[in-house]
Design a protein around this motif. Structure first.
Motif, PDB file in Angstrom:
ATOM      1  N   ASN A   7       1.113  -0.637   0.080  1.00  0.00           N
ATOM      2  CA  ASN A   7       0.136  -0.291  -0.115  1.00  0.00           C
ATOM      3  C   ASN A   7       1.029   0.821   0.305  1.00  0.00           C
ATOM      4  N   LEU A   8       1.884   1.367   0.636  1.00  0.00           N
ATOM      5  CA  LEU A   8       3.208   2.415   1.147  1.00  0.00           C
ATOM      6  C   LEU A   8       3.574   2.047  -0.572  1.00  0.00           C
ATOM      7  N   VAL A   9       4.176   1.192  -0.562  1.00  0.00           N
ATOM      8  CA  VAL A   9       4.623   1.489  -1.949  1.00  0.00           C
ATOM      9  C   VAL A   9       3.739   2.325  -3.345  1.00  0.00           C
ATOM     10  N   ASN A  10       2.294   1.639  -3.529  1.00  0.00           N
ATOM     11  CA  ASN A  10       2.086   1.970  -4.344  1.00  0.00           C
ATOM     12  C   ASN A  10       1.465   3.700  -4.147  1.00  0.00           C
ATOM     13  N   ALA A  11       1.149   3.909  -2.889  1.00  0.00           N
ATOM     14  CA  ALA A  11       0.469   5.448  -3.021  1.00  0.00           C
ATOM     15  C   ALA A  11       2.524   6.108  -3.241  1.00  0.00           C
ATOM     16  N   PHE A  12       3.183   5.810  -2.735  1.00  0.00           N
ATOM     17  CA  PHE A  12       4.058   6.591  -2.993  1.00  0.00           C
ATOM     18  C   PHE A  12       4.996   6.722  -4.516  1.00  0.00           C
ATOM     19  N   SER A  18       3.091  10.513 -10.694  1.00  0.00           N
ATOM     20  CA  SER A  18       2.088  11.828 -11.205  1.00  0.00           C
ATOM     21  C   SER A  18       3.265  13.049 -11.746  1.00  0.00           C
ATOM     22  N   ILE A  19       3.629  13.491  -9.802  1.00  0.00           N
ATOM     23  CA  ILE A  19       4.173  14.651 -10.100  1.00  0.00           C
ATOM     24  C   ILE A  19       5.282  14.930 -11.427  1.00  0.00           C
ATOM     25  N   TRP A  20       5.652  13.273 -11.178  1.00  0.00           N
ATOM     26  CA  TRP A  20       6.701  13.880 -12.652  1.00  0.00           C
ATOM     27  C   TRP A  20       5.855  13.804 -13.416  1.00  0.00           C
ATOM     28  N   ALA A  21       4.991  13.575 -14.011  1.00  0.00           N
ATOM     29  CA  ALA A  21       4.301  14.020 -15.382  1.00  0.00           C
ATOM     30  C   ALA A  21       3.531  14.915 -15.498  1.00  0.00           C
ATOM     31  N   LEU A  41      -4.950   9.519  -0.840  1.00  0.00           N
ATOM     32  CA  LEU A  41      -5.910   8.885  -0.119  1.00  0.00           C
ATOM     33  C   LEU A  41      -5.148   7.854   0.419  1.00  0.00           C
ATOM     34  N   LEU A  42      -4.913   6.850  -0.343  1.00  0.00           N
ATOM     35  CA  LEU A  42      -3.818   5.450  -0.216  1.00  0.00           C
ATOM     36  C   LEU A  42      -3.727   5.948   1.420  1.00  0.00           C
ATOM     37  N   LEU A  43      -2.737   6.878   1.371  1.00  0.00           N
ATOM     38  CA  LEU A  43      -1.328   7.735   3.018  1.00  0.00           C
ATOM     39  C   LEU A  43      -2.696   7.748   3.232  1.00  0.00           C
ATOM     40  N   VAL A  44      -4.081   7.668   3.446  1.00  0.00           N
ATOM     41  CA  VAL A  44      -4.758   8.622   4.242  1.00  0.00           C
ATOM     42  C   VAL A  44      -5.063   7.391   5.120  1.00  0.00           C
TER      43      VAL A  44
END
Length: 112
Positions: A7-12, A18-21, A41-44
């Motif tokens: 979950n953490l890896v996916n969120a990061f 996304s920021i890179w794009a 939201l996944l981090l939340v």
């Protein structure tokens, strides 16, 4: 790999790619930041995922299904533009999302 780590890896990955794009696009399209919102939201949801709260697990899995569906069109666009960097970026987001979703499904099935 544990569910919490996935979950953490996916969120990061969602946030970083996304920021890179967003930074790489000359027009600074705000739609490029949609995966980052899902990553946040996944981090939340992460404390609930870590505590194995079934409702939070379902919410996080639903978020991943939605982002996977939302990433199909950007992948089609990246392939049609023959943009290997975009294909890598979107593919990485999709790969981590599929892996996390698989672990969520495995966890939800085994808990019943």
């Amino acid at each position: 790999m544990t569910l919490q780590f996935a979950n953490l890896v996916n969120a990061f990955v969602l946030i970083a790619c996304s920021i890179w794009a967003y930074a790489a696009s000359g027009a600074a399209s705000s739609t490029a930041l949609i995966p980052a919102c899902f990553g946040i939201l996944l981090l939340v949801c992460h404390p609930g995922v870590k505590a194995q709260h079934k409702s939070i697990l379902l919410i996080a899995a639903l978020l991943i299904v939605i982002i996977l569906a939302a990433l199909v069109m950007p992948m089609k666009g990246a392939i049609s533009r023959e943009d290997p960097v975009s294909v890598f970026r979107v593919g990485l987001m999709m790969l981590t999302s599929v892996m996390a979703l698989g672990l969520f499904a495995k966890n939800l099935v085994s808990s019943q």
